[in-house]
Design a protein around this motif. Structure first.
Motif, PDB file in Angstrom:
ATOM      1  N   SER A 111       0.813  -1.056  -0.116  1.00  0.00           N
ATOM      2  CA  SER A 111      -0.075  -0.086   0.072  1.00  0.00           C
ATOM      3  C   SER A 111       0.889   1.182   0.001  1.00  0.00           C
ATOM      4  CB  SER A 111      -0.905   0.020   1.384  1.00  0.00           C
ATOM      5  OG  SER A 111      -1.696  -1.218   1.496  1.00  0.00           O
ATOM      6  N   GLN A 112       1.940   1.259  -0.896  1.00  0.00           N
ATOM      7  CA  GLN A 112       2.632   2.294  -0.762  1.00  0.00           C
ATOM      8  C   GLN A 112       2.245   3.769  -1.830  1.00  0.00           C
ATOM      9  OE1 GLN A 112       4.743   1.901   1.138  1.00  0.00           O
ATOM     10  NE2 GLN A 112       6.216  -0.014   1.061  1.00  0.00           N
ATOM     11  N   SER A 113       2.531   4.793  -1.302  1.00  0.00           N
ATOM     12  CA  SER A 113       2.122   5.970  -1.988  1.00  0.00           C
ATOM     13  C   SER A 113       3.241   6.670  -2.959  1.00  0.00           C
ATOM     14  CB  SER A 113       1.734   7.041  -0.591  1.00  0.00           C
ATOM     15  OG  SER A 113       0.897   6.604   0.484  1.00  0.00           O
ATOM     16  N   GLY A 154       2.630   6.521   4.172  1.00  0.00           N
ATOM     17  CA  GLY A 154       2.407   7.416   3.221  1.00  0.00           C
ATOM     18  C   GLY A 154       3.695   8.039   2.716  1.00  0.00           C
ATOM     19  N   ARG A 155       4.799   7.744   3.117  1.00  0.00           N
ATOM     20  CA  ARG A 155       5.879   8.383   2.680  1.00  0.00           C
ATOM     21  C   ARG A 155       6.088   8.130   1.126  1.00  0.00           C
ATOM     22  NH1 ARG A 155      10.600   5.721   5.570  1.00  0.00           N
ATOM     23  NH2 ARG A 155       8.789   4.115   5.972  1.00  0.00           N
ATOM     24  N   TRP A 180      11.312   5.284  -1.156  1.00  0.00           N
ATOM     25  CA  TRP A 180      11.691   4.664  -2.519  1.00  0.00           C
ATOM     26  C   TRP A 180      11.880   5.463  -3.467  1.00  0.00           C
ATOM     27  CZ3 TRP A 180       7.608   0.090  -3.431  1.00  0.00           C
ATOM     28  CH2 TRP A 180       7.753  -0.779  -2.393  1.00  0.00           C
ATOM     29  N   CYS A 181      13.125   5.347  -4.443  1.00  0.00           N
ATOM     30  CA  CYS A 181      13.415   6.240  -5.395  1.00  0.00           C
ATOM     31  C   CYS A 181      12.579   6.126  -6.620  1.00  0.00           C
ATOM     32  CB  CYS A 181      14.732   6.448  -5.885  1.00  0.00           C
ATOM     33  SG  CYS A 181      15.677   7.451  -6.965  1.00  0.00           S
ATOM     34  N   ASN A 182      12.570   4.845  -7.012  1.00  0.00           N
ATOM     35  CA  ASN A 182      11.868   4.432  -8.154  1.00  0.00           C
ATOM     36  C   ASN A 182      10.848   3.185  -7.982  1.00  0.00           C
ATOM     37  OD1 ASN A 182      12.846   6.009 -11.026  1.00  0.00           O
ATOM     38  ND2 ASN A 182      14.435   5.339  -9.480  1.00  0.00           N
ATOM     39  N   CYS A 183       9.692   3.167  -8.786  1.00  0.00           N
ATOM     40  CA  CYS A 183       8.921   1.861  -8.642  1.00  0.00           C
ATOM     41  C   CYS A 183       8.355   1.755 -10.008  1.00  0.00           C
ATOM     42  CB  CYS A 183       7.759   1.918  -7.364  1.00  0.00           C
ATOM     43  SG  CYS A 183       6.760   0.365  -7.308  1.00  0.00           S
ATOM     44  N   VAL A 184       8.440   0.321 -10.524  1.00  0.00           N
ATOM     45  CA  VAL A 184       7.571   0.117 -11.769  1.00  0.00           C
ATOM     46  C   VAL A 184       6.731  -0.957 -11.487  1.00  0.00           C
ATOM     47  CG1 VAL A 184       9.514  -1.230 -12.602  1.00  0.00           C
ATOM     48  CG2 VAL A 184       7.819  -0.443 -14.381  1.00  0.00           C
TER      49      VAL A 184
END
Ligand SMILES: *[C@@H]1O[C@H](CO)[C@@H](O)[C@H](O)[C@H]1NC(C)=O
Ligand SMILES: *[C@@H]1O[C@H](CO)[C@@H](O)[C@H](O)[C@H]1NC(C)=O
Ligand SMILES: *[C@@H]1O[C@H](CO)[C@@H](O)[C@H](O)[C@H]1NC(C)=O
Ligand SMILES: *[C@@H]1O[C@H](CO)[C@@H](O)[C@H](O)[C@H]1NC(C)=O
Ligand SMILES: *[C@@H]1O[C@H](CO)[C@@H](O)[C@H](O)[C@H]1NC(C)=O
Ligand SMILES: *[C@@H]1O[C@H](CO)[C@@H](O)[C@H](O)[C@H]1NC(C)=O
Ligand SMILES: *[C@@H]1O[C@H](CO)[C@@H](O)[C@H](O)[C@H]1NC(C)=O
Ligand SMILES: *[C@@H]1O[C@H](CO)[C@@H](O)[C@H](O)[C@H]1NC(C)=O
Ligand SMILES: *[C@@H]1O[C@H](CO)[C@@H](O)[C@H](O)[C@H]1NC(C)=O
Ligand SMILES: *[C@@H]1O[C@H](CO)[C@@H](O)[C@H](O)[C@H]1NC(C)=O
Ligand SMILES: *[C@@H]1O[C@H](CO)[C@@H](O)[C@H](O)[C@H]1NC(C)=O
Ligand SMILES: *[C@@H]1O[C@H](CO)[C@@H](O)[C@H](O)[C@H]1NC(C)=O
Length: 445
Positions: A111-113, A154-155, A180-184
């Motif tokens: 559940s990342q933002s 929520g970060r 996290w810097c990136n997410c795909v």
């Protein structure tokens, strides 16, 4: 008077051939140019206006300088090209961003933002090594220095690619990612060529501690055919984190400065989901230990981990019991500099060996051409689940030395077949058995 900074211009006629020559077959004729308003003014509106105007069949140029972004932003790009010479400066109003409705929750896992989502197809974002994202992470890291950090708290992820087909991100810099810097996620045929992420604490109050946990270079999830090349990551966590349903991943020329190294996992967090990781090829990797006052950790070269077979709480923080497999992974040409454990597999994340073992199976893991050194004596540690074991492991041309004057340890627990290390592993079993008789539990780390 301020010059008009957002200039959509319609250029009739010759552009279609120009754009086709650039490779996307764009048929239309939109070009937008955006320059920063400056003086601390909010650039979000004009940035979004340009994307809306020229984000389909068009080209958008952001000039050098700093664009202040004050609210969440989605770029939908279809057959489009973005030149980002400047920085998108996500203003560090921590309390604002932490309020869930002020970010997107498009990343299902944990559940990342996200404060910035790019979606669409057939696009290229080129930041020309001069632009990208200013994450203003120091303010975030300081803010969280005396607060509990949790997954899904929520970060925001700095740059999220969501539901992308045939997208390219090139020569992009992300300065001071808060998280996290990136997410795909949920994407296909994506290439990242040239990525710099830099989570470096400069607050002397926290020198010598890892003030920057969870600043992963990238997390990949539910994505097929992704390429990561020419990356330089400074972080306090996973340089790359390969999560569930990442298939056909190519990684080439990645330097990881500090942090935990390259992770596969954690896998099997969701009891109702199966995590499949297949066909991963990584080569030309370098792990570099930083001065300990800057970043104390340099955990591994590569580590692969699953939750146990038991459910210990619910995601985003807890979990376990998930099924799946990791199959056909090659990690070739790696240089490690004073890592704690060069190669590590374990299947007890969030639990213990006494629990129901994981059924998530590792097979076809190949580690070839490694050089460098470790801080301890464990060179390779495979601690596999007795429910399924690891099979078809190879460790070849592996020349990583232990700390001075120590004998190297190679641990192979519940490994059905391994080539390259059999001798050392079987020797290790005998050592362990002897140790156990002496009441020493060598297996604990
Ligand atoms: C973009 O180009 C495609 C292909 O030529 C065309 O079908 C579509 O209508 C164009 N869309 C816009 C918004 O120009
Ligand atoms: C964290 O520290 C700051 C100042 O350093 C202080 O204002 C704040 O109350 C502290 N927060 C918590 C949760 O302890
Ligand atoms: C993903 O993109 C496709 C178009 O490529 C679109 O039809 C679909 O609605 C998008 N899905 C989500 C969840 O946004
Ligand atoms: C994988 O993605 C790349 C880049 O978009 C593309 O060139 C290639 O054809 C894709 N491979 C397959 C098998 O679709
Ligand atoms: C990373 O950030 C630190 C601290 O701000 C800075 O000193 C260093 O030059 C940066 N590294 C790169 C490659 O930009
Ligand atoms: C590897 O990537 C770095 C950027 O991280 C780049 O400077 C360097 O030229 C690349 N090396 C090769 C051989 O492409
Ligand atoms: C799996 O469980 C999660 C909650 O942990 C839920 O959000 C998700 O919708 C479930 N997915 C499926 C496919 O059942
Ligand atoms: C991964 O893909 C499989 C189908 O191949 C699906 O059953 C599973 O739920 C997916 N897992 C996740 C985490 O999306
Ligand atoms: C294993 O993965 C590689 C890519 O690293 C791929 O070329 C190869 O076809 C895969 N092998 C199998 C049996 O799927
Ligand atoms: C460990 O390896 C690094 C990089 O190859 C090298 O710079 C360093 O001197 C080595 N340290 C020891 C103690 O051998
Ligand atoms: C297999 O794993 C179990 C549980 O971790 C452990 O007790 C056992 O010793 C392992 N077997 C071997 C042969 O290492
Ligand atoms: C796992 O490997 C161990 C040897 O390490 C062997 O004794 C055991 O039978 C294997 N279990 C399975 C499920 O293959």
């Amino acid at each position: 008077m301020k010059p008009k900074t957002f200039i959509p211009s319609l250029i009739i006629g010759f552009l279609s051939s120009v754009l086709i020559a650039r490779g996307f077959g764009i048929q239309s004729n939109n070009e937008c140019t955006v320059t920063p308003l400056g003086d601390g003014q909010d650039d979000t509106d004009q940035v979004l206006a340009a994307i809306s105007q020229c984000g389909t069949n068009g080209t958008i140029t952001f000039t050098e300088g700093s664009f202040d972004i004050t609210r969440k932003m989605t770029w939908e790009l279809n057959s489009a090209r973005v030149h980002l010479f400047g920085y998108l400066n996500f203003v560090p109003d921590v309390e604002y961003w932490l309020n869930m409705p002020n970010t997107y929750q498009v990343v299902f896992i944990q559940s990342q933002s996200s404060w910035f989502v790019v979606t669409g197809s057939d696009f290229e974002i080129d930041a020309h090594n001069t632009g990208g994202i200013q994450g203003n992470g120091q303010i975030w890291w300081d803010f969280f220095s005396n607060r509990t950090r949790e997954d899904g708290d929520g970060r925001p992820i700095s740059l999220t690619l969501f539901n992308v087909t045939r997208g390219i991100v090139r020569n992009f810099r992300i300065d001071a990612q808060p998280f996290w810097c990136n997410c795909v996620v949920e994407s296909e045929d994506v290439v990242y060529d040239g990525m710099l992420c830099n989570a470096t604490n400069t607050n002397p109050e926290f020198a010598g501690t890892n003030l920057v946990p969870n600043t992963d270079g990238i997390d990949t999830y539910r994505s097929n055919n992704v390429t990561l090349m020419n990356w330089d990551i400074t972080c306090g966590d996973d340089c790359l984190a390969i999560k569930g349903n990442t298939t056909n991943l190519l990684v080439r020329n990645v330097t990881c400065n500090g942090g935990n190294g390259i992770a596969f996992g954690s896998l099997g967090q969701y009891v109702n989901l199966s995590d499949i990781v297949e066909n991963v090829y990584m080569e030309d990797l370098k792990m570099v230990r930083l001065p300990s006052n800057v970043q104390p950790n340099m955990g591994t070269g590569v580590y692969l981990k699953t939750w146990t077979g038991e459910v210990n709480g619910t995601p985003p923080t807890g979990g376990g019991g998930g099924t799946g497999h990791v199959r056909n992974v090659t990690i070739h040409n790696v240089k490690v500099d004073q890592v704690d454990i060069p190669v590590h597999v374990y299947q007890t994340n969030g639990g213990s060996v006494s629990e129901t073992p994981s059924t998530l199976m590792f097979s076809g893991l190949h580690f070839e051409d490694w050089t460098g050194n470790a801080t301890g004596n464990t060179i390779v540690e495979f601690v596999c689940s007795p429910a399924v074991n690891c099979t078809d492991l190879t460790v070849e041309s592996f020349h990583v030395t232990p700390a001075a004057n120590e004998a190297p340890r190679y641990i192979c627990q519940n490994v059905t077949s391994i080539s390259g290390l059999q001798e050392l592993c079987s020797l290790q079993h005998r050592v362990m058995q002897l140790d156990r008789r002496d009441g020493v539990d060598e297996l604990e780390v």
